[in-house]
Design a protein around this motif. Structure first.
Motif: not given
Lengths: 346, 346
Positions: A32-40, A205-216
């Motif tokens: 099933e691939q519609f709830t989340s994208p899956i890499k080829e 969960g991906f290798e290039d995971q990133k968290i960004t934070a700040g005021k809008i």
């Protein structure tokens, strides 16, 4: 037999030995691939484990469910999905239908992005309130209201962003922020502003995971890279949460609590009415200095203003509002009788 | 290098190939057991994967953290824990310290009981509100308050029960229900009663997992078997959630929504004060039939009673309370002046 198997957030390499064993023993494996994208690439890896038949499971097939249930009546069938299987309610519904039809079911749980991202942001899991989704082209009034309610309780809000597999479409964090700011202009409850502090968790969960934070305001011109992204609006921040955010996220602004920025309607009322009624009472008192029958009214008004303040301090907001409203009524009755404009309408 | 590795909810057989690979390559592997109980058998299985040194990680060692951080400065170290690693805030804090000390960190996320149990109960994940814990010997006022707030929003509450590794102690669901009922007798907000519908999720992920549901009155004499147990208090129930509960749980009573059973304080006030003020107004009006200066007060009182009803229908609860309080004040000013006992104090 129908297995619901989560493949976790990092793709097939997060499959356990047990899950691999089950998949290899199944006659038919739906992916099933519609709830989340899956890499080829992931799709190829899954195929290599499958010894039976491999089929893709698009939305209509899983929601309709009949093909899968028919197959599961006589064969070993697995439905694979990204993350943990039961975050998607579609999978729960299919499982319930299977149970009611007497088909045996079982589950392999797995890591879920929605759970993992909280810890990756350094936030306390138990402080997460109700989750919302923002869709493109639909007013985010539920999201706005839920953020408001969560903030009042000091809770964090996870804001999921629309993903449409057919169109390959992800709603971007910037578009979501803009629609929330637009909603604020409609609702005017002072919940979402440029200075609301937000966190964008990208590609968890991906290798290039990133968290960004700040005021809008600081995030509106950011490029967050490829989807998927999830927004978190923090409520109160324990100092360990602030410290964690600073260490784990790229912070455009130092972490800030949002809960103190919003003001409950009760607080707005107290700030407006307590001084107003007190002033009105002082103003009207001299007019009744000779009318003994009204002395009790003046005394009561004073008492109820104090009650309102005390109740509000005790967190009894409804009683506080009732009391200040009552005091206002007592005072205004005297004002109206003397032909002075009542304060309540001002 | 410091790895945080979740072993998921079913023990080592839910470890992925990648996790096994990482564990086998580590110089030291700490196995943390205080956030959740681990079977002796699982501990042996983990040891068999470890090629370096295996150490148990009791609470004091992980919370102190220095030994682990010292080791991770020069060696490959892993901290293994049950479930997903960052549900426990202790692990987040240790990770942040590592990051600040320049030690590289990485994570293997895994299935979490707290996430899995929602789906196993057939409930919608996004409807889960803030999570609470009940401890033995401590008044559950936070749990009570959080359940109340969640119910008002229609949200489900996950109630975690105390686990103390040192004492091998788990708080039982029955004890938790009793303490919530006791708290109700103190708070009297009509949140928790014998008829509150509750779900007990027992041993999630274990082979003898079981979901039991029913009114608290039906659950007080149930034997839920071995720990761990978690309680869920559902808010509103979508029909697919009710259907799922019926199919997946042993239901002592048919699923019931709790949200309609509780009454907001504002609703309680409206039910009490609207008829009371209206009655008081009718009673006092004849006393002022000849006093033209007070005609405006009587008119305003009537208008504000209607405003209160209208605001309440529109969901503007605070304005409704303010209005009925104001109307009450107007009427009582006239009553006090005539020496009639004010209604507000009754």
């Amino acid at each position: 037999m129908l297995w619901f198997i989560g493949i976790g957030i990092t793709g097939p390499d997060s499959l356990s030995l047990r899950a691999r064993q089950i998949i290899s023993e199944c006659d038919i494996v739906y992916f099933e691939q519609f709830t989340s994208p899956i890499k080829e690439q992931n799709s190829y890896e899954i195929r290599s484990i499958v010894k039976g038949e491999f089929r893709l499971g698009p939305r209509w097939l899983v929601e309709d469910g009949r093909e899968i249930l028919d197959a599961a009546r006589g064969k070993k069938v697995a439905l694979l999905s990204y993350g943990d299987p039961y975050i998607a309610t579609t999978h729960i519904e299919l499982r319930v239908r299977a149970v009611l039809e007497g088909i045996q079911t079982d589950t392999v749980h797995a890591s879920s992005a929605i759970t993992s991202l909280i810890g990756e942001c350094g936030l306390h899991y138990y402080k997460v309130g109700r989750t919302v989704t923002i869709m493109s082209g639909i007013r985010p009034s539920t999201a706005y209201y839920t953020i408001f309610e969560n903030l009042k309780l000091g809770s964090h809000t996870v804001v999921l962003l629309e993903y449409n597999q057919n169109r390959g479409f992800f709603l971007s964090p910037v578009e979501a922020f803009k629609s929330l700011l637009e909603e604020e202009r409609e609702q005017v409850r002072k919940v979402v502003s440029d200075s609301l502090y937000a966190i964008v968790a990208s590609r968890i969960g991906f290798e290039d995971q990133k968290i960004t934070a700040g005021k809008i305001s600081s995030l509106l011109d950011k490029d967050f890279g490829k989807a998927p992204h999830t927004i978190v609006i923090p409520g109160t921040l324990h100092f360990t949460e602030s410290d964690a955010l600073k260490a784990l996220a790229e912070c455009a602004d130092m972490p800030e609590e949002n809960t103190p920025k919003i003001e409950k309607i009760s607080a707005q009322m107290m700030r407006k009415y307590v001084p107003m009624v007190r002033r009105a009472l002082e103003q009207i008192a001299p007019h009744y200095s000779d009318a003994k029958e009204f002395a009790g009214v003046l005394e009561n008004a004073d008492l109820y203003i104090r009650d309102a303040e005390r109740f509000f301090e005790q967190g009894k907001d409804e009683l506080a509002i009732l009391s200040i409203g009552y005091a206002d009524g007592l005072v205004d009755a005297l004002r109206i009788a003397k032909g002075i404009e009542p304060e309540m309408n001002s």
